[in-house]
Design a protein around this motif. Structure first.
Motif, PDB file in Angstrom:
ATOM      1  N   GLN A  76     -10.206  11.899   5.743  1.00 60.14           N
ATOM      2  CA  GLN A  76      -9.967  11.263   7.030  1.00 60.14           C
ATOM      3  C   GLN A  76      -8.735  10.369   6.910  1.00 60.14           C
ATOM      4  O   GLN A  76      -8.765   9.383   6.171  1.00 60.14           O
ATOM      5  N   PRO A  77      -7.648  10.716   7.596  1.00 57.39           N
ATOM      6  CA  PRO A  77      -6.429   9.911   7.487  1.00 57.39           C
ATOM      7  C   PRO A  77      -6.698   8.434   7.760  1.00 57.39           C
ATOM      8  O   PRO A  77      -7.456   8.084   8.672  1.00 57.39           O
ATOM      9  N   ALA A  78      -6.095   7.583   6.953  1.00 58.75           N
ATOM     10  CA  ALA A  78      -6.212   6.132   7.123  1.00 58.75           C
ATOM     11  C   ALA A  78      -4.809   5.568   7.309  1.00 58.75           C
ATOM     12  O   ALA A  78      -3.895   5.925   6.565  1.00 58.75           O
ATOM     13  N   SER A  79      -4.649   4.719   8.289  1.00 59.42           N
ATOM     14  CA  SER A  79      -3.327   4.151   8.551  1.00 59.42           C
ATOM     15  C   SER A  79      -2.969   3.138   7.473  1.00 59.42           C
ATOM     16  O   SER A  79      -3.833   2.613   6.759  1.00 59.42           O
ATOM     17  N   ASP A  80      -1.686   2.855   7.364  1.00 61.24           N
ATOM     18  CA  ASP A  80      -1.233   1.859   6.403  1.00 61.24           C
ATOM     19  C   ASP A  80      -1.826   0.488   6.724  1.00 61.24           C
ATOM     20  O   ASP A  80      -2.169  -0.276   5.818  1.00 61.24           O
ATOM     21  N   ALA A  81      -1.952   0.182   8.011  1.00 54.46           N
ATOM     22  CA  ALA A  81      -2.522  -1.108   8.413  1.00 54.46           C
ATOM     23  C   ALA A  81      -3.985  -1.211   7.987  1.00 54.46           C
ATOM     24  O   ALA A  81      -4.438  -2.264   7.523  1.00 54.46           O
ATOM     25  N   GLU A  82      -4.725  -0.114   8.132  1.00 50.52           N
ATOM     26  CA  GLU A  82      -6.133  -0.108   7.720  1.00 50.52           C
ATOM     27  C   GLU A  82      -6.256  -0.319   6.218  1.00 50.52           C
ATOM     28  O   GLU A  82      -7.093  -1.099   5.744  1.00 50.52           O
ATOM     29  N   MET A  83      -5.412   0.371   5.450  1.00 51.81           N
ATOM     30  CA  MET A  83      -5.470   0.230   3.998  1.00 51.81           C
ATOM     31  C   MET A  83      -5.017  -1.156   3.554  1.00 51.81           C
ATOM     32  O   MET A  83      -5.537  -1.708   2.582  1.00 51.81           O
ATOM     33  N   ALA A  84      -4.063  -1.722   4.274  1.00 51.15           N
ATOM     34  CA  ALA A  84      -3.593  -3.067   3.929  1.00 51.15           C
ATOM     35  C   ALA A  84      -4.734  -4.074   4.039  1.00 51.15           C
ATOM     36  O   ALA A  84      -4.894  -4.954   3.182  1.00 51.15           O
ATOM     37  N   PRO A 242     -17.805  -4.122  -6.598  1.00 52.49           N
ATOM     38  CA  PRO A 242     -17.441  -2.772  -6.156  1.00 52.49           C
ATOM     39  C   PRO A 242     -15.960  -2.481  -6.379  1.00 52.49           C
ATOM     40  O   PRO A 242     -15.141  -3.399  -6.422  1.00 52.49           O
ATOM     41  N   GLN A 243     -15.666  -1.216  -6.521  1.00 51.91           N
ATOM     42  CA  GLN A 243     -14.298  -0.797  -6.780  1.00 51.91           C
ATOM     43  C   GLN A 243     -13.714  -0.069  -5.572  1.00 51.91           C
ATOM     44  O   GLN A 243     -14.423   0.618  -4.843  1.00 51.91           O
ATOM     45  N   THR A 244     -12.423  -0.247  -5.402  1.00 52.41           N
ATOM     46  CA  THR A 244     -11.665   0.534  -4.433  1.00 52.41           C
ATOM     47  C   THR A 244     -10.770   1.448  -5.255  1.00 52.41           C
ATOM     48  O   THR A 244      -9.936   0.970  -6.029  1.00 52.41           O
ATOM     49  N   ILE A 245     -10.966   2.748  -5.124  1.00 52.03           N
ATOM     50  CA  ILE A 245     -10.289   3.723  -5.982  1.00 52.03           C
ATOM     51  C   ILE A 245      -9.299   4.539  -5.166  1.00 52.03           C
ATOM     52  O   ILE A 245      -9.643   5.083  -4.113  1.00 52.03           O
ATOM     53  N   LEU A 246      -8.059   4.615  -5.663  1.00 52.90           N
ATOM     54  CA  LEU A 246      -7.022   5.404  -5.003  1.00 52.90           C
ATOM     55  C   LEU A 246      -6.495   6.446  -5.981  1.00 52.90           C
ATOM     56  O   LEU A 246      -6.001   6.098  -7.055  1.00 52.90           O
ATOM     57  N   ILE A 247      -6.602   7.719  -5.603  1.00 54.53           N
ATOM     58  CA  ILE A 247      -6.145   8.804  -6.464  1.00 54.53           C
ATOM     59  C   ILE A 247      -5.032   9.593  -5.776  1.00 54.53           C
ATOM     60  O   ILE A 247      -5.015   9.735  -4.560  1.00 54.53           O
ATOM     61  N   GLY A 248      -4.113  10.094  -6.567  1.00 54.53           N
ATOM     62  CA  GLY A 248      -3.013  10.879  -6.019  1.00 54.53           C
ATOM     63  C   GLY A 248      -3.018  12.320  -6.482  1.00 54.53           C
ATOM     64  O   GLY A 248      -2.421  13.190  -5.844  1.00 54.53           O
ATOM     65  N   ASP A 249      -3.682  12.579  -7.615  1.00 53.31           N
ATOM     66  CA  ASP A 249      -3.725  13.936  -8.156  1.00 53.31           C
ATOM     67  C   ASP A 249      -4.862  14.695  -7.480  1.00 53.31           C
ATOM     68  O   ASP A 249      -5.951  14.851  -8.030  1.00 53.31           O
ATOM     69  N   ALA A 250      -4.592  15.139  -6.263  1.00 56.91           N
ATOM     70  CA  ALA A 250      -5.596  15.854  -5.463  1.00 56.91           C
ATOM     71  C   ALA A 250      -4.859  16.752  -4.484  1.00 56.91           C
ATOM     72  O   ALA A 250      -4.791  16.485  -3.283  1.00 56.91           O
ATOM     73  N   ALA A 251      -4.304  17.837  -5.013  1.00 54.70           N
ATOM     74  CA  ALA A 251      -3.456  18.719  -4.205  1.00 54.70           C
ATOM     75  C   ALA A 251      -4.197  19.280  -2.996  1.00 54.70           C
ATOM     76  O   ALA A 251      -3.632  19.380  -1.902  1.00 54.70           O
ATOM     77  N   SER A 271      -9.146   8.456   3.660  1.00 55.70           N
ATOM     78  CA  SER A 271     -10.457   8.078   3.140  1.00 55.70           C
ATOM     79  C   SER A 271     -11.198   9.337   2.704  1.00 55.70           C
ATOM     80  O   SER A 271     -11.239  10.329   3.438  1.00 55.70           O
ATOM     81  N   LEU A 272     -11.770   9.300   1.503  1.00 52.20           N
ATOM     82  CA  LEU A 272     -12.507  10.450   0.984  1.00 52.20           C
ATOM     83  C   LEU A 272     -14.008  10.189   1.035  1.00 52.20           C
ATOM     84  O   LEU A 272     -14.729  10.863   1.747  1.00 52.20           O
ATOM     85  N   ILE A 276     -13.489   5.633  -2.146  1.00 55.54           N
ATOM     86  CA  ILE A 276     -12.467   6.453  -2.801  1.00 55.54           C
ATOM     87  C   ILE A 276     -11.465   6.913  -1.749  1.00 55.54           C
ATOM     88  O   ILE A 276     -11.850   7.431  -0.698  1.00 55.54           O
ATOM     89  N   TYR A 277     -10.183   6.734  -2.051  1.00 59.12           N
ATOM     90  CA  TYR A 277      -9.126   7.064  -1.100  1.00 59.12           C
ATOM     91  C   TYR A 277      -8.055   7.920  -1.771  1.00 59.12           C
ATOM     92  O   TYR A 277      -7.861   7.860  -2.984  1.00 59.12           O
ATOM     93  N   TYR A 278      -7.381   8.694  -0.950  1.00 63.81           N
ATOM     94  CA  TYR A 278      -6.217   9.449  -1.401  1.00 63.81           C
ATOM     95  C   TYR A 278      -4.970   8.642  -1.087  1.00 63.81           C
ATOM     96  O   TYR A 278      -4.871   8.009  -0.034  1.00 63.81           O
ATOM     97  N   ILE A 279      -4.010   8.644  -2.016  1.00 63.44           N
ATOM     98  CA  ILE A 279      -2.708   8.032  -1.789  1.00 63.44           C
ATOM     99  C   ILE A 279      -1.649   9.045  -2.197  1.00 63.44           C
ATOM    100  O   ILE A 279      -1.758   9.672  -3.255  1.00 63.44           O
TER     101      ILE A 279
END
Length: 331
Positions: A76-84, A242-251, A271-272, A276-279
């Motif tokens: 689910q796409p997350a805006s930069d403002a939401e992630m900030a 709790p952890q906030t996890i951002l992964i980029g290796d997810a083609a 948002s995954l 857990i989030y994709y970046i």
């Protein structure tokens, strides 16, 4: 920090991401398929070279564990403002680093800025400087050791070897934001992945016990960031959650987002599940191209060694004009 100041800081950081998306344009279905074919070619070339490296069974299993932990749910796409806002309030942030793409290191600096928009302190934990150089890093942050001298003092080229220009951006951001850096990696030795994760965990936990209100941004290769028994898992078991996890290796995540949104420049965060989030640490094509070139340099491959060649121009998405997704489906 007052709310107005916090929002101003968040807005300034978000603008960095938004400006990078200027000039975005949708791509056609044919262009989407072309990009997928380019990716396939790059992966074939990478596989050919990796076969010569004789990857250890432990690394293969480590990668398998990471991939199994990547959520299979629709992103689910997350805006930069939401992630900030999320990152400004996050206690423990685990951020995947793609060593060969400049965008990944830019993202590290930007995520750090998002976290520092809040008043609570943050410590940056990095993989790419040996733990024995803590005094040198502290001296740089204090202003007594220039950046131009730091590269040699920490044996960056010998022990890490990726782009100094890219990684120096992170150091400069930490200094500008008055953020301490904690070194936890033993680059000078040869240690198993499991041993590394255990040592890193113990070092961070020991630091956290002395700084009870500290927040952490832990930046490591993606495989460390997610997976059963991996670094994030060990830290959580030690109470750092709790952890906030951002992964980029997810083609697959990227291609799903592109297939749905059609505009490559608008893909940033997604948002995954369960924190857990994709970046986008570079597109899969950018990541594959930079990694292929890295392997070529390391193994002595030449352009002529491959039947098909893919260059920088081939991975750039081309706008589709009338052949965009809407036009194709409305004919």
């Amino acid at each position: 920090m007052k709310k107005s100041s916090l929002y101003k800081a968040l807005l300034a950081t978000v603008l960095v991401f938004i400006l990078s998306a200027a000039g975005a344009a949708e791509i056609s279905k044919n262009e989407y398929n072309r990009l997928r074919q380019v990716e396939k070619t790059l992966q074939q070339q990478i596989s050919e070279m990796e076969a010569e490296l004789k990857t250890s069974k432990s690394l293969a299993n480590y990668k398998k564990s990471y991939l199994a932990a990547v959520p299979a749910t629709a992103p689910q796409p997350a805006s930069d403002a939401e992630m900030a806002k999320i990152l400004a309030g996050a206690r423990y942030v685990m951020l995947g680093d793609e060593h060969t793409t400049n965008q990944s290191q830019i993202n590290t600096a930007n995520v750090l800025r998002m976290m520092r928009a809040a008043k609570e302190p943050v410590t940056l934990v990095i993989e790419w400087v040996d733990i024995s150089f803590q005094k040198e890093i502290d001296a740089f942050l204090a202003g007594s050791l220039p950046l131009k001298d730091l590269r040699a003092r920490i044996s960056f080229d010998k022990l890490w070897g990726f782009s100094w220009a890219s990684y120096a951006k992170i150091l400069s951001a930490a200094k500008q934001l008055k953020t301490p850096i904690l070194l936890v990696e033993r680059l000078k030795g040869n240690h198993s992945l499991a041993d590394r994760d255990s040592f890193i965990t113990a070092t961070i936990v020991a630091h956290a016990k002395k700084a009870t209100n500290m927040r952490y941004l832990v930046v490591y290769g993606d495989y460390h960031i997610l997976g059963d028994g991996h670094l994030s898992s060990q830290l959580a078991k030690a109470g750092l959650k709790p952890q906030t996890i951002l992964i980029g290796d997810a083609a697959d995540i990227y291609w799903k987002l592109l297939g749905k949104g059609k505009d490559p420049a608008k893909i940033g965060f997604a948002s995954l599940s369960n924190g857990i989030y994709y970046i986008r640490n570079g597109t899969p094509l950018e990541r594959s191209l930079s990694y292929r070139d890295y392997l070529m340099k390391m193994l002595g491959y030449k352009k002529s060694d491959f039947e098909d060649w893919v260059g920088p121009a081939d991975i750039v998405p081309q706008a589709g004009g009338r052949n965009n997704f809407e036009a194709l489906h409305s004919r």
